[in-house]
Design a protein around this motif. Structure first.
Motif, PDB file in Angstrom:
ATOM      1  N   GLU A 152     -11.911 -22.900  -8.262  1.00 19.11           N
ATOM      2  CA  GLU A 152     -11.802 -21.569  -7.665  1.00 19.11           C
ATOM      3  C   GLU A 152     -10.394 -21.348  -7.158  1.00 19.11           C
ATOM      4  OE1 GLU A 152     -14.080 -18.751  -4.372  1.00 19.11           O
ATOM      5  OE2 GLU A 152     -14.319 -20.915  -4.301  1.00 19.11           O
ATOM      6  N   VAL A 153      -9.863 -20.178  -7.465  1.00 19.26           N
ATOM      7  CA  VAL A 153      -8.520 -19.811  -7.032  1.00 19.26           C
ATOM      8  C   VAL A 153      -8.633 -19.034  -5.724  1.00 19.26           C
ATOM      9  CG1 VAL A 153      -6.419 -18.542  -7.597  1.00 19.26           C
ATOM     10  CG2 VAL A 153      -7.708 -19.705  -9.400  1.00 19.26           C
ATOM     11  N   SER A 154      -8.041 -19.575  -4.681  1.00 19.97           N
ATOM     12  CA  SER A 154      -8.022 -18.909  -3.381  1.00 19.97           C
ATOM     13  C   SER A 154      -6.660 -18.270  -3.169  1.00 19.97           C
ATOM     14  CB  SER A 154      -8.316 -19.898  -2.258  1.00 19.97           C
ATOM     15  OG  SER A 154      -9.607 -20.450  -2.402  1.00 19.97           O
ATOM     16  N   ALA A 155      -6.663 -17.087  -2.619  1.00 23.15           N
ATOM     17  CA  ALA A 155      -5.405 -16.376  -2.383  1.00 23.15           C
ATOM     18  C   ALA A 155      -5.565 -15.456  -1.184  1.00 23.15           C
ATOM     19  CB  ALA A 155      -4.988 -15.587  -3.613  1.00 23.15           C
ATOM     20  N   VAL A 156      -4.449 -15.177  -0.562  1.00 22.74           N
ATOM     21  CA  VAL A 156      -4.394 -14.246   0.570  1.00 22.74           C
ATOM     22  C   VAL A 156      -3.195 -13.340   0.383  1.00 22.74           C
ATOM     23  CG1 VAL A 156      -4.145 -13.994   3.059  1.00 22.74           C
ATOM     24  CG2 VAL A 156      -5.525 -15.870   2.145  1.00 22.74           C
ATOM     25  N   SER A 157      -3.399 -12.052   0.606  1.00 21.70           N
ATOM     26  CA  SER A 157      -2.285 -11.101   0.539  1.00 21.70           C
ATOM     27  C   SER A 157      -2.208 -10.310   1.835  1.00 21.70           C
ATOM     28  CB  SER A 157      -2.442 -10.145  -0.648  1.00 21.70           C
ATOM     29  OG  SER A 157      -3.533  -9.267  -0.436  1.00 21.70           O
ATOM     30  N   GLU A 158      -0.996  -9.922   2.196  1.00 23.66           N
ATOM     31  CA  GLU A 158      -0.739  -9.059   3.349  1.00 23.66           C
ATOM     32  C   GLU A 158       0.136  -7.910   2.895  1.00 23.66           C
ATOM     33  OE1 GLU A 158      -0.357 -11.052   7.405  1.00 23.66           O
ATOM     34  OE2 GLU A 158       0.385 -12.623   6.060  1.00 23.66           O
ATOM     35  N   THR A 159      -0.256  -6.698   3.296  1.00 25.73           N
ATOM     36  CA  THR A 159       0.420  -5.495   2.819  1.00 25.73           C
ATOM     37  C   THR A 159       0.664  -4.540   3.978  1.00 25.73           C
ATOM     38  OG1 THR A 159      -0.702  -5.690   0.684  1.00 25.73           O
ATOM     39  CG2 THR A 159       0.316  -3.564   1.202  1.00 25.73           C
ATOM     40  N   ILE A 160       1.868  -4.007   4.018  1.00 28.27           N
ATOM     41  CA  ILE A 160       2.205  -2.923   4.942  1.00 28.27           C
ATOM     42  C   ILE A 160       2.586  -1.720   4.088  1.00 28.27           C
ATOM     43  CG2 ILE A 160       3.756  -2.113   6.747  1.00 28.27           C
ATOM     44  CD1 ILE A 160       4.074  -4.997   7.642  1.00 28.27           C
ATOM     45  N   GLY A 161       1.865  -0.617   4.261  1.00 27.30           N
ATOM     46  CA  GLY A 161       2.085   0.523   3.374  1.00 27.30           C
ATOM     47  C   GLY A 161       2.064   1.864   4.075  1.00 27.30           C
ATOM     48  N   LEU A 162       2.517   2.858   3.346  1.00 25.24           N
ATOM     49  CA  LEU A 162       2.496   4.256   3.766  1.00 25.24           C
ATOM     50  C   LEU A 162       1.739   5.059   2.722  1.00 25.24           C
ATOM     51  CD1 LEU A 162       6.183   4.837   4.967  1.00 25.24           C
ATOM     52  CD2 LEU A 162       4.153   4.537   6.408  1.00 25.24           C
ATOM     53  N   GLY A 163       1.000   6.066   3.199  1.00 28.77           N
ATOM     54  CA  GLY A 163       0.233   6.879   2.263  1.00 28.77           C
ATOM     55  C   GLY A 163       0.138   8.323   2.688  1.00 28.77           C
ATOM     56  N   LEU A 164      -0.361   9.147   1.780  1.00 33.74           N
ATOM     57  CA  LEU A 164      -0.615  10.560   2.021  1.00 33.74           C
ATOM     58  C   LEU A 164      -2.070  10.859   1.735  1.00 33.74           C
ATOM     59  CD1 LEU A 164       2.467  12.538   0.615  1.00 33.74           C
ATOM     60  CD2 LEU A 164       1.709  12.399   3.000  1.00 33.74           C
ATOM     61  N   LYS A 165      -2.690  11.636   2.626  1.00 21.97           N
ATOM     62  CA  LYS A 165      -4.063  12.083   2.429  1.00 21.97           C
ATOM     63  C   LYS A 165      -4.090  13.601   2.338  1.00 21.97           C
ATOM     64  CE  LYS A 165      -6.472   8.309   4.817  1.00 21.97           C
ATOM     65  NZ  LYS A 165      -7.367   7.946   5.949  1.00 21.97           N
ATOM     66  N   PHE A 166      -4.908  14.073   1.415  1.00 27.32           N
ATOM     67  CA  PHE A 166      -5.084  15.509   1.245  1.00 27.32           C
ATOM     68  C   PHE A 166      -6.577  15.806   1.392  1.00 27.32           C
ATOM     69  CE2 PHE A 166      -1.351  14.267  -1.153  1.00 27.32           C
ATOM     70  CZ  PHE A 166      -0.409  15.193  -0.723  1.00 27.32           C
ATOM     71  N   TYR A 167      -6.926  16.575   2.439  1.00 31.13           N
ATOM     72  CA  TYR A 167      -8.323  16.888   2.723  1.00 31.13           C
ATOM     73  C   TYR A 167      -8.729  18.143   1.959  1.00 31.13           C
ATOM     74  CZ  TYR A 167      -8.329  13.463   6.520  1.00 31.13           C
ATOM     75  OH  TYR A 167      -8.264  12.309   7.259  1.00 31.13           O
ATOM     76  N   PHE A 168     -10.003  18.189   1.594  1.00 36.35           N
ATOM     77  CA  PHE A 168     -10.523  19.349   0.879  1.00 36.35           C
ATOM     78  C   PHE A 168     -11.922  19.676   1.366  1.00 36.35           C
ATOM     79  CE2 PHE A 168     -11.324  15.521  -1.622  1.00 36.35           C
ATOM     80  CZ  PHE A 168     -12.679  15.578  -1.857  1.00 36.35           C
TER      81      PHE A 168
END
Length: 243
Positions: free
Chosen positions: A227-243
């Protein structure tokens, strides 16, 4: 306002007496008619609207009153179901740690992309997304040595304080890791934990997020582990559009 002139007639009588004989008197009357102008002022008022309010007092008598109706401003438009749907797109810098397949303690730098669709009602939000990440053994290389692709489902606890909407989240995903150097694929599940904040103005929100994901991937034979074990950490920016 308009002014009308009307003419009326007055009568003035003048009498002259002629005496022909001491015993005879002749009376002659002449009538003179002179026009007299009379000024009549007519005031025209603008038409008014009278509204009758009927008041019911649950008693033997009721009354009516007249007044002016004032309309309240229309409320802001809301979804009939009480759920604000949205679409989201985000990008972030990411690091992937795979101690069983690369040098231990060396996290691979990369870029993570995500698009999704979700809905928010009150303090609770749910989101489905598609995730794509590329990671490099050499940070200066323009090509990715590993690619992570997955489908995710997240639940968020997200109150609103004006236009600021902080949140914590937890989710699950199904992912596939491709090693382009070994031509191997490893598929499995993931557990996602994170938090962030949305800055929402009407139907648009700017989102900042931190996400930590743990992977448990089945080895297809490209590595010496089951089994391949992995961990990732991400810092991100996004845009949301409500409808």
């Amino acid at each position: 306002m308009c002014i009308r002139d009307s003419t009326t007639t007055t009568t003035r009588r003048r009498t002259r007496v002629y005496r022909d004989t001491p015993t005879t008197t002749v009376r002659v009357e002449r009538t003179y008619r002179e026009p007299v102008r009379r000024r009549t002022t007519v005031v025209t008022r603008p038409a008014t609207r009278t509204v009758v309010h009927h008041h019911n007092h649950n008693g033997p008598s009721s009354g009516a009153s007249t007044g002016t109706v004032q309309r309240a401003p229309a409320p802001a438009a809301q979804s009939d179901s009480g759920v604000d749907g949205y679409i989201v797109a985000s990008v972030g810098v990411s690091a992937l740690d795979m101690p069983d397949t690369v040098v231990e303690g060396a996290a691979l730098p990369g870029i993570d992309y995500q698009i999704g669709v979700g809905g928010k009602s009150g303090w609770l939000a749910a989101e489905l997304g598609f995730n794509l990440g590329g990671y490099r053994l050499d940070p200066a290389s323009p090509e990715s040595n590993f690619t992570m692709v997955g489908l995710t489902a997240d639940v968020k606890l997200q109150p609103s304080f004006g236009f600021v909407e902080p949140y914590v989240m937890a989710g699950l995903g199904g992912h596939m890791l491709t090693d382009h150097d070994n031509n191997s694929d490893s598929a499995g599940a993931s557990l996602r934990l994170g938090g962030g904040v949305d800055f929402r103005i009407q139907n648009v929100a700017l989102s900042a997020q931190y996400l930590r994901t743990g992977y448990g991937l089945a080895n297809d034979g490209g590595y010496d582990v089951e089994e391949v074990s992995a961990v990732s950490e991400t810092i991100g920016l996004g845009l949301k559009f409500y409808f």
